[in-house]
Design a protein around this motif. Structure first.
Motif, PDB file in Angstrom:
ATOM      1  N   ILE A  91     -17.991 -96.586-103.205  1.00 17.39           N
ATOM      2  CA  ILE A  91     -17.867 -95.348-102.432  1.00 17.39           C
ATOM      3  C   ILE A  91     -16.389 -94.957-102.402  1.00 17.39           C
ATOM      4  O   ILE A  91     -15.515 -95.837-102.421  1.00 17.39           O
ATOM      5  N   LEU A  92     -16.134 -93.649-102.358  1.00 16.39           N
ATOM      6  CA  LEU A  92     -14.741 -93.195-102.359  1.00 16.39           C
ATOM      7  C   LEU A  92     -14.189 -93.164-100.933  1.00 16.39           C
ATOM      8  O   LEU A  92     -14.755 -92.515-100.056  1.00 16.39           O
ATOM      9  N   LEU A  93     -13.079 -93.891-100.748  1.00 18.03           N
ATOM     10  CA  LEU A  93     -12.394 -93.894 -99.447  1.00 18.03           C
ATOM     11  C   LEU A  93     -10.965 -93.415 -99.635  1.00 18.03           C
ATOM     12  O   LEU A  93     -10.375 -93.584-100.713  1.00 18.03           O
ATOM     13  N   GLY A  94     -10.404 -92.818 -98.584  1.00 15.08           N
ATOM     14  CA  GLY A  94      -9.010 -92.372 -98.603  1.00 15.08           C
ATOM     15  C   GLY A  94      -8.245 -93.063 -97.483  1.00 15.08           C
ATOM     16  O   GLY A  94      -8.802 -93.323 -96.413  1.00 15.08           O
ATOM     17  N   LEU A  95      -6.970 -93.341 -97.755  1.00 17.17           N
ATOM     18  CA  LEU A  95      -6.110 -94.008 -96.766  1.00 17.17           C
ATOM     19  C   LEU A  95      -5.357 -92.940 -95.981  1.00 17.17           C
ATOM     20  O   LEU A  95      -4.625 -92.131 -96.571  1.00 17.17           O
ATOM     21  N   ARG A  96      -5.554 -92.921 -94.658  1.00 16.64           N
ATOM     22  CA  ARG A  96      -4.906 -91.878 -93.841  1.00 16.64           C
ATOM     23  C   ARG A  96      -3.388 -92.042 -93.876  1.00 16.64           C
ATOM     24  O   ARG A  96      -2.875 -93.140 -93.746  1.00 16.64           O
ATOM     25  N   PRO A  97      -2.675 -90.919 -94.078  1.00 19.49           N
ATOM     26  CA  PRO A  97      -1.228 -90.989 -94.294  1.00 19.49           C
ATOM     27  C   PRO A  97      -0.426 -91.388 -93.058  1.00 19.49           C
ATOM     28  O   PRO A  97      -0.867 -91.173 -91.929  1.00 19.49           O
ATOM     29  N   PRO A 137      -5.354 -87.900-104.889  1.00 24.21           N
ATOM     30  CA  PRO A 137      -4.926 -88.067-103.494  1.00 24.21           C
ATOM     31  C   PRO A 137      -3.940 -86.970-103.056  1.00 24.21           C
ATOM     32  O   PRO A 137      -2.741 -87.208-102.960  1.00 24.21           O
ATOM     33  N   GLU A 138      -4.456 -85.772-102.780  1.00 26.39           N
ATOM     34  CA  GLU A 138      -3.594 -84.645-102.388  1.00 26.39           C
ATOM     35  C   GLU A 138      -3.181 -84.738-100.919  1.00 26.39           C
ATOM     36  O   GLU A 138      -2.248 -84.093-100.480  1.00 26.39           O
ATOM     37  N   GLU A 190     -12.607 -78.912 -97.440  1.00 25.94           N
ATOM     38  CA  GLU A 190     -11.809 -80.134 -97.247  1.00 25.94           C
ATOM     39  C   GLU A 190     -11.697 -80.933 -98.549  1.00 25.94           C
ATOM     40  O   GLU A 190     -10.651 -81.501 -98.847  1.00 25.94           O
ATOM     41  N   LEU A 191     -12.778 -80.999 -99.316  1.00 18.50           N
ATOM     42  CA  LEU A 191     -12.742 -81.787-100.560  1.00 18.50           C
ATOM     43  C   LEU A 191     -11.833 -81.129-101.589  1.00 18.50           C
ATOM     44  O   LEU A 191     -11.192 -81.808-102.398  1.00 18.50           O
ATOM     45  N   LYS A 192     -11.763 -79.795-101.546  1.00 21.30           N
ATOM     46  CA  LYS A 192     -10.833 -79.085-102.438  1.00 21.30           C
ATOM     47  C   LYS A 192      -9.389 -79.385-102.000  1.00 21.30           C
ATOM     48  O   LYS A 192      -8.542 -79.729-102.825  1.00 21.30           O
ATOM     49  N   GLU A 193      -9.145 -79.284-100.696  1.00 22.53           N
ATOM     50  CA  GLU A 193      -7.790 -79.509-100.174  1.00 22.53           C
ATOM     51  C   GLU A 193      -7.341 -80.959-100.343  1.00 22.53           C
ATOM     52  O   GLU A 193      -6.209 -81.233-100.717  1.00 22.53           O
ATOM     53  N   GLU A 194      -8.248 -81.891-100.056  1.00 19.28           N
ATOM     54  CA  GLU A 194      -7.845 -83.306-100.022  1.00 19.28           C
ATOM     55  C   GLU A 194      -7.897 -83.984-101.384  1.00 19.28           C
ATOM     56  O   GLU A 194      -7.111 -84.883-101.651  1.00 19.28           O
ATOM     57  N   LEU A 195      -8.872 -83.586-102.226  1.00 19.48           N
ATOM     58  CA  LEU A 195      -9.080 -84.309-103.494  1.00 19.48           C
ATOM     59  C   LEU A 195      -8.938 -83.412-104.719  1.00 19.48           C
ATOM     60  O   LEU A 195      -9.013 -83.898-105.849  1.00 19.48           O
ATOM     61  N   ASN A 196      -8.791 -82.118-104.478  1.00 19.82           N
ATOM     62  CA  ASN A 196      -8.737 -81.114-105.550  1.00 19.82           C
ATOM     63  C   ASN A 196      -9.963 -81.164-106.468  1.00 19.82           C
ATOM     64  O   ASN A 196      -9.844 -81.146-107.689  1.00 19.82           O
TER      65      ASN A 196
END
Ligand code: DGT
Length: 139
Positions: A26-32, A104-105, A61-67
């Motif tokens: 699953i795709l996870l992102g690390l909060r900045p 990772p935008e 959000e997926l466009k902004e965060e992951l392009n």
């Protein structure tokens, strides 16, 4: 029924999050750093703007965060959590199709995490609430 008018009510934030699968990952992102919940891993997504439809909010959000240009699938489940005085309601959507390679935008890192590894990751409490359901989906 209790009268609500004139009573102070705690604010609630509606949030949408994406369950993006690649086989058993699953795709996870690390909060900045510098923001709230910094250093915790989360599902990509974010707050629904006033008047916005949830699916539209998640695609934005997926466009902004992951392009990526994503096709938002079914609503899978939901959870609530409170951070102090503020409540969040998170709607989790299945996202099976997208154009582009996730980048990772917004997050300091993104990672495809295997179902056996998810519970070892530092996750937001709201994500921990639904961990069993996420793992079940990946099996
Ligand atoms: P914030 O919270 O004001 O620092 O703003 P953002 O832009 O970092 O937060 P955003 O738009 O991602 O809003 C999502 C809120 O929901 C944020 O307060 C963190 C919380 N949250 C808890 N679990 C999750 C999750 O799995 N995914 C996402 N995207 N947010 C989560």
């Amino acid at each position: 029924m209790k009268k609500l008018i004139g009573k102070k009510r705690n604010p609630w934030l509606p949030v949408v999050a994406a369950i993006m699968r690649r086989e058993k990952n699953i795709l996870l992102g690390l909060r900045p750093e510098g923001g709230s919940l910094a250093g915790l891993w989360e599902l990509p997504g974010g707050k629904i703007e006033l008047g916005e439809q949830p699916e539209r909010a998640l695609a934005r959000e997926l466009k902004e965060e992951l392009n990526i240009d994503a096709e938002i699938g079914h609503l899978l489940f939901a959870t609530t959590h409170s951070y102090g005085e503020i409540g969040i309601l998170i709607l989790f959507y299945e996202v099976n199709y997208w154009h582009g390679q996730p980048q990772p935008e917004h997050h300091s890192n993104i990672k495809w995490v295997h179902l056996d590894e998810i519970s070892n990751m530092p996750l937001s409490d709201a994500n921990r609430n639904v961990l069993d359901r996420i793992i079940k989906l990946l099996k």
